[in-house]
Design an enzyme around this catalytic site. Sequence first.
Site, PDB file in Angstrom:
ATOM      1  N   LYS A 212       0.704  -1.102   0.488  1.00 25.81           N
ATOM      2  CA  LYS A 212      -0.154   0.169   0.000  1.00 25.81           C
ATOM      3  C   LYS A 212       0.767   1.749  -0.357  1.00 25.81           C
ATOM      4  O   LYS A 212       0.836   2.129  -0.844  1.00 25.81           O
ATOM      5  CB  LYS A 212      -0.678   0.225   1.413  1.00 25.81           C
ATOM      6  CG  LYS A 212      -1.966   0.693   1.408  1.00 25.81           C
ATOM      7  CD  LYS A 212      -2.994   1.771   0.725  1.00 25.81           C
ATOM      8  CE  LYS A 212      -3.034   3.453   0.984  1.00 25.81           C
ATOM      9  NZ  LYS A 212      -4.410   3.640   0.369  1.00 25.81           N
ATOM     10  N   CYS A 266      -3.592  10.872   1.953  1.00 25.65           N
ATOM     11  CA  CYS A 266      -2.914   9.682   1.723  1.00 25.65           C
ATOM     12  C   CYS A 266      -1.584   9.923   1.021  1.00 25.65           C
ATOM     13  O   CYS A 266      -0.672   8.877   1.773  1.00 25.65           O
ATOM     14  CB  CYS A 266      -3.804   8.285   0.408  1.00 25.65           C
ATOM     15  SG  CYS A 266      -5.551   8.253   1.298  1.00 25.65           S
TER      16      CYS A 266
END
Length: 426
Positions: A212, A266
Site C-alpha cells: 500500500k 493518503c
Amino acid sequence: MPFDTISVVGLGYIGLPTAAVFASRKKKVIGVDVNQKAVETINRGEIHIVEPDLDIVVRAAVSDGFLKATISPQPADAFLIAVPTPFKENHQPDLAYIEAASKAIAPVLKKGDLVVLESTSPVGATEKMAVWLAEARADLTFPQTHGEQSDIRIAHCPERVLPGQVLRELVSNDRVIGGMTPACSTAACDLYKIFVNGDCIITDARTAEMCKLTENSFRDVNIAFANELSIICEELGINVWELIRLANRHPRVNILQPGPGVGGHCIAVDPWFIVSTSPDEARLIRTARQVNDSKPVWVLDKVKIAIAEHLQDNPAKAIKDVTVACLGLAFKPDIDDLRESPAVEICRELASLHVGRTVAVEPNVHELPAKLRESLTLLDTQTALLEADIIVLLVDHKQFKAIPREVLHGKKFVDTRGVWTSQVSR
Ligand code: SAJ
C-alpha cells in the site's frame, strides 16, 4: 469460514462504505465509532461524509436492519479496523488510533475471531496490533506465539479505493491480503470474497503493508517528477503541458500532471511511513515529498509576481485595491473534500500576505470552513471573475475548465493546472 456478524471499527471514508457493502450482502454489521454524532447519523440511515451513492446504500442497510452503529464494540466473528493513521509533527506515524481500537475490541474477542487491519500503516503495525490484543487477552492465543493454531486470526488488508469512486472500487479492485499466518490469510480472503469481485491475492502482513505504501509513493514520486518539470520549464520558457503531451507520445513514457502540490490524506502522508522505517535508504521518496510539499510556495511566488506586474501596468492603483481570486479549494477536481488541500494552504497564505482582497471560489461547497471564513470571502465563479484583477486557478473543476480564455482578457492569471495555458498556438 462463516462470518455471520462483522464489526467495522472506524466509520469514516473507508469504514462506512465497507460496512455498508457488507450489509448490502445481507451480513449483520456492527459499525463502531468514537464519534457519537456520526453513530447517531448512521443509525438514522444518513451519512456524515460525502461520497457518491453512499447515502442510498447506508439508508437501505440501516432500514433493512443489517447495519447498526454503536460507540461500544460488541462481539462479532470478524473485526475490521479502519481508523486514521496520521503522522506526528516529525513525520513519524501515529498509531494511537489503531492502539485505541485494538484495546476497545479486545474485551469482546472470542476464540475463532478474525481481526483485519485496513488502515494504511507502516511496516510492522499489524504485528504491533497483534501484541496489543494479546496483552489485553492473556486467555486467548495469537498468531505471533501460536502460529497456525492460534485462537485469533490476524491479517492486514489495505484499502485502495479512490475517493469519489469508493463504492465501485471497493467491489471491483483486487485486494492484497497479508495474514500473519497462511490460516489468517485464508480467513481474511473468505471475508473479503463476500463482496469483492476482484482477485484476493495472498501475501504476508509486512508485504501487504509495504504494498500500500509503495502504491501511493509511486504516485507521489511521479507527481513530483511532473511538478519539478513544471518549475524547470518555467525557468526555460517552455510550456510544460505541451512538453508532457509530447514526451507521453513515447510508448514507454507516461508522465503525470503538475499542479499546486499534492493533497489528500493518503499520497501526502504514506510515503513518510516508508521514510520513517528506512530514513537513510528512502532518499528518492523523501525528496519527492519535499518537492511536492514545496510547490505551494512556488505558486505563491508566482502570484506575488503577478500582483507586482499588475501594479506596474496600473501605476495609479494601490496594492490594497488589488483583488485576487483563487479558483478551487478542494484537493482534487470535482470533489468537495478540502482536507489537506494545497489549494486551501495557498489561499490561506495569500489572504494573510496580500493586503488587498482575496476571494475564493469552490463550487462544491456551500460555505467555507471556519479556519478560512475570517480571511476569505466565498464567491461564485462569475462574480469572482468580474471582480478579480488576478486569477489563480488551483483546481481543474469542470466548471473552471468551461471558462473561455477570452474572459480573462486584461487580467493576470496563474494557471497551476494548465486549464488555459496547456494549448500552444504556433
Ligand atoms: N495529483 C496531481 N497530478 C496528477 C495526479 C494527482 O497533482 O497527475 C494530485 C491531486 O490533485 C491530489 C493528489 O495528487 O492533490 C492526490 O490525488 P490522487 O487522485 O492521485 O489520489 P487520492 O489521494 O485521491 O487517492 C489515492 C489513490 N492511490 C493511487 O492512485 C496510487 C487511491 O487508489 C488510494 O486508495 C488512496 O490514495 C488512499 O486511500 O490511499
